[in-house]
Write an enzyme that holds these catalytic residues in place. Structure first.
Site, short mmCIF file in Angstrom:
data_model
loop_
_atom_site.label_atom_id
_atom_site.label_comp_id
_atom_site.label_asym_id
_atom_site.label_seq_id
_atom_site.Cartn_x
_atom_site.Cartn_y
_atom_site.Cartn_z
N GLU A 87 19.04 7.58 -26.16
CA GLU A 87 17.80 8.24 -25.64
C GLU A 87 17.85 8.86 -24.52
OE1 GLU A 87 14.82 5.22 -26.34
OE2 GLU A 87 13.36 6.12 -24.94
N ASN A 110 15.48 0.02 -23.94
CA ASN A 110 14.62 -0.24 -25.25
C ASN A 110 15.69 -1.05 -26.19
OD1 ASN A 110 12.24 0.95 -24.17
ND2 ASN A 110 13.18 3.00 -24.93
N LYS A 113 13.83 -4.43 -19.90
CA LYS A 113 12.50 -3.61 -19.82
C LYS A 113 11.64 -4.60 -20.71
CE LYS A 113 10.55 0.55 -21.75
NZ LYS A 113 10.66 1.99 -22.17
N GLU A 145 5.87 0.00 -22.37
CA GLU A 145 5.92 0.92 -23.52
C GLU A 145 6.21 0.41 -25.05
OE1 GLU A 145 8.91 4.21 -22.14
OE2 GLU A 145 7.02 4.93 -21.05
N ARG A 201 12.86 -4.89 -14.76
CA ARG A 201 12.43 -3.33 -14.33
C ARG A 201 10.98 -3.34 -14.07
NH1 ARG A 201 12.91 0.69 -18.31
NH2 ARG A 201 13.51 2.29 -16.97
N ARG A 252 -1.93 5.26 -13.42
CA ARG A 252 -0.82 4.80 -13.67
C ARG A 252 0.10 4.61 -12.27
NH1 ARG A 252 3.27 7.80 -17.83
NH2 ARG A 252 5.00 6.90 -17.26
N ASP A 260 7.11 8.40 -13.39
CA ASP A 260 8.56 8.42 -14.22
C ASP A 260 9.51 9.87 -14.21
OD1 ASP A 260 9.93 8.05 -16.38
OD2 ASP A 260 8.70 8.43 -18.00
N GLU A 301 16.09 2.97 -9.21
CA GLU A 301 16.56 3.61 -10.62
C GLU A 301 16.19 4.95 -10.28
OE1 GLU A 301 15.21 1.41 -13.90
OE2 GLU A 301 15.41 3.50 -14.99
N GLU A 327 15.69 14.29 -18.21
CA GLU A 327 14.67 14.55 -19.27
C GLU A 327 13.69 15.32 -18.98
OE1 GLU A 327 13.14 10.61 -19.64
OE2 GLU A 327 11.69 11.16 -21.06
N HIS A 387 3.74 15.87 -14.95
CA HIS A 387 3.66 15.46 -16.26
C HIS A 387 3.15 16.27 -16.92
CE1 HIS A 387 3.22 12.37 -19.55
NE2 HIS A 387 4.01 11.41 -18.82
N TRP A 446 -0.38 9.55 -21.63
CA TRP A 446 0.85 10.21 -21.97
C TRP A 446 0.15 11.78 -22.12
CZ3 TRP A 446 3.46 6.78 -26.24
CH2 TRP A 446 4.15 5.64 -25.56
#
Ligand code: BDP
Length: 684
Positions: free
Chosen positions: A152, A195, A272, A276, A309, A321, A350, A372, A378, A506, A528
């Site tokens: 991922e 995940n 996690k 999500e 997390r 958020r 994020d 973290e 990404e 974002h 999102w």
């Protein structure tokens, strides 16, 4: 021979400087180990290999030598010597004609040996008085690797873990991986995606993970597993995974015991939950603390810990958020078991290219917080754009939270000194993959390197770290090193300039998170989309987090409110994170917001073009394959910096209704044309 980058920064090629070589050769008669321990054995082998390559000497490994002229590896109980050293710290000094590498722990000796090798590799002459201790106890990589071999957010091929071959075949890469991490002091790794698939807790996979743990152990690296909270149901056949259900607790207790039969020094769980779409305690009306504490209870008989997390947020179109993790966790401050560390992303959203530090840091005096970072890029050009991340990691760690007065930096929250946390933790989402050079872009290796070095000592400058990496990886030519370092230092501000200037965030392409999509209005969740964040309208641009709707700024200290909270005083780099600014508002630069935005987007492209030119000059110093690879990627970067610029300038222009400043050449394409590029990404 062209260099494929597979040796990372541990190349050990013969050094050219005779004087430097001679200074070390006086300690190459032997390498002595005082006790029979796998870590000391690996340390001796590493030095042997390093000396052979770098100095051209053949050095034997001996036990308990009484002669002079060698390197002595010792785990010391001499308090006068080790008192000031943290557990994995080391001292290197001359004694009775030998060079001694001493530590309280075997791993510390290993780290000392790598320090010695680094000094040889980077052209430093012998220093017989070195002392170094890690500032943070758990220095960890988080792999987002799946059981099927995909990664991922991985941009360097498939997973380095070959689950289908394990436990019987040990890929030589596992050893290379262990050495690379140990060379930085990284001492923990979670091997699978957050995940998480329950599959990793089956006996079949535990046997495979055990094989990996056995390879990593001599290098001082503990293995962690990311767990799926629903495992008692999916794997155990229970009706529920409610953390307060006795059967569920029993299941985790037994599972944890079983894991220890395979991996006696198991590092622990990474979780996690309720994030999500992942399962978690809230599915049963329980809290994050209920979930984490249940796992901590299962871990009680063992040395392992639970890393929980804090990356959680709800799909509320009217919410912010930015505040959600804080608000969900605040009532739980003080309620987590002492074996639990809450792992918080560096920023509140994020892993954006620039985020203000997460407001949880400094505000959770009764919770052990770890940080973290994301090493894999990404949102930072993945494996085509050159972006050196040390300045970003440092910007966060060095920021003052003011939580206990001036000097309460994020780093001090994390290293445990401010709120007494003996299990201090720093984690980085790994950027490793099956590509020959591990990380895709040749410069992405530097981000793995920088993360590890800062995890050991966050006071190191990003210039020093880059210099080390360049010397070990690319060239030791002094002039070239300076030029490459400049490229690296400029790379992040350049990237931010053509993607997210002035605190925008974002606005990336949906799903793949690559390229610009500021017009993204509809997605599976409102948070999102892009418009949720930039809030462009006819008046201006940016997310007002001071206003009544959000007021997220109030999560920070008074001092921060006085700067970031005030549009007149806010650092321009963070401006649109906290304020909705009118298009025609004059900024401290003398330009209006609209002008400044345009200048920054355009300037970002110009800076990429400069990076390209600067790189071309370096050809004589760089291995041909690496040179060509970077060169080609810079061409892509240039093309895509123009893509970002055109997309954002044309899109925001429709809101500002202002012309692009005269000194800039307007894009030679329409917004509709630019939008088409993104559509290609979404084609099936
Ligand atoms: C986001 C990634 C997603 C991760 C998530 C996380 O897009 O793939 O699963 O972070 O950290 O940035 O859990």
């Amino acid at each position: 021979m062209a260099d494929d980058g597979s040796r990372l920064w541990l190349k050990y090629d013969l050094i050219k400087d005779q004087k430097q070589k001679l200074s070390y050769q006086k300690y190459t008669k032997f390498i002595s180990i005082s006790a029979n321990h796998p870590t000391l054995q690996k340390t001796a082998e590493e030095l042997q290999m390093g000396f052979a390559g770098l100095l051209g000497t053949k050095t034997n490994i001996v036990s308990n030598n009484s002669q002079a002229g060698g390197v002595v590896l010792e785990v010391s109980t001499n308090q006068a010597l080790t008192n000031d050293l943290a557990n994995d710290g080391f001292a290197i000094f001359a004694q009775k004609g030998n060079l001694v590498i001493s530590s309280k722990s075997e791993a510390g000796v290993l780290y000392g040996a790598f320090e010695l090798l680094r000094r040889i590799q980077t052209g430093q002459s012998l220093n017989e008085n070195i002392v170094s201790s890690p500032k943070i106890k758990i220095r960890m990589l988080n792999h987002w690797d799946n059981a099927n071999g995909t990664v991922e957010r991985g941009y360097a091929g498939s997973s380095i873990w070959k689950w289908n071959e394990l436990p019987f075949r040990i890929d030589p890469r596992y050893i290379a991986y262990a050495r690379a991490n140990a060379s930085l002091g990284i001492n923990a790794t979670s091997i699978n995606n957050v995940n998480a698939s329950s599959r990793f807790l089956t006996a079949e996979y535990l046997e495979k993970i055990k094989a990996v743990a056995d390879v990593l152990r001599p290098y001082g690296i503990k293995v962690f597993i990311s767990v799926n909270f629903r495992s008692p149901r999916t794997l155990g056949g229970l009706k529920t995974s409610d953390p307060l259900d006795p059967e569920v607790r029993k299941w985790w207790n037994e599972k944890t015991k079983e894991i220890h039969q395979y991996i006696p020094d198991f590092g622990g769980y990474l979780v996690k939950a309720n994030s999500e779409g992942e399962p978690g305690p809230q599915d049963y009306g329980r809290t994050h603390a209920d979930g984490a504490n249940m796992l901590a209870e299962a871990m009680k008989p063992f040395s392992g810990i639970v890393i929980w997390r804090a990356f959680v947020y709800n799909a509320d179109p009217n919410g912010d958020r930015f505040k959600e993790a804080y608000e969900q966790f605040k009532p739980l401050d003080g309620k987590f078991d002492e074996k639990v560390i809450v792992q918080v992303k560096n920023g509140p959203i994020d892993f954006m290219p620039r985020e203000p530090f997460h407001p949880m840091f400094g505000n959770f005096p009764n919770t052990k917080l770890g940080i973290e970072f994301q090493i894999t890029q990404e949102y930072l050009g993945q494996s085509t754009h050159l972006t050196y991340l040390a300045p970003m990691f440092k910007e966060c760690l060095d920021t003052d939270t003011y939580s206990k007065g001036k000097g309460s930096t994020v780093a001090k929250v994390i290293d445990g000194s401010l709120y007494n946390n003996p299990n201090s933790l720093i984690a980085g989402v790994a950027n490793t993959g099956s590509d020959a050079n591990w990380c895709g872009h040749p410069f992405n290796q530097a981000n793995w390197y920088a993360f590890g070095r800062l995890a050991w000592d966050y006071t190191l400058s990003s210039e020093k770290i880059a210099n080390e990496w360049i010397g070990m990886t690319l060239t030791n030519d002094e002039k070239a090193k300076i030029q490459i370092n400049e490229i690296m230092q400029k790379s992040l501000p350049t990237y931010i300039s053509y993607t997210y200037p002035l605190g925008l965030h974002h606005m990336m392409g949906e799903g793949h998170h690559y390229g610009p999509e500021p017009w993204l209005t509809k997605a599976a969740r409102p948070d999102w989309t892009s418009i949720y964040y930039h809030k462009a309208d006819s008046v201006g641009l940016g997310f007002d987090r001071t206003g009544k709707l959000s007021n997220a700024i109030k999560l920070y200290s008074k001092e921060i409110n006085e700067t970031w909270g005030n549009p007149e005083k806010c650092d321009l780099n963070y401006l649109l994170w906290f304020h909705h600014i009118a298009w025609n508002k004059k900024l401290s630069t003398g330009n209006t917001l609209w002008e400044e935005l345009c200048y920054r987007y355009y300037n970002g492209v110009v800076e990429v073009q400069k990076l390209q030119k600067d790189w071309l000059k370096l050809q004589p110093y760089i291995d041909t394959e690496t040179f060509a690879s970077v060169n080609a990627r810079l061409k892509t970067q240039e093309k895509e910096s123009i893509w970002w610029r055109d997309a954002c300038v044309l899109y925001f222009k429709d809101f500002s209704k202002m012309p692009i400043p005269n000194s800039l050449t307007p894009p030679n394409r329409s917004l509709e044309e630019v939008k088409k590029i993104v559509e290609i990404y979404h084609l099936r």
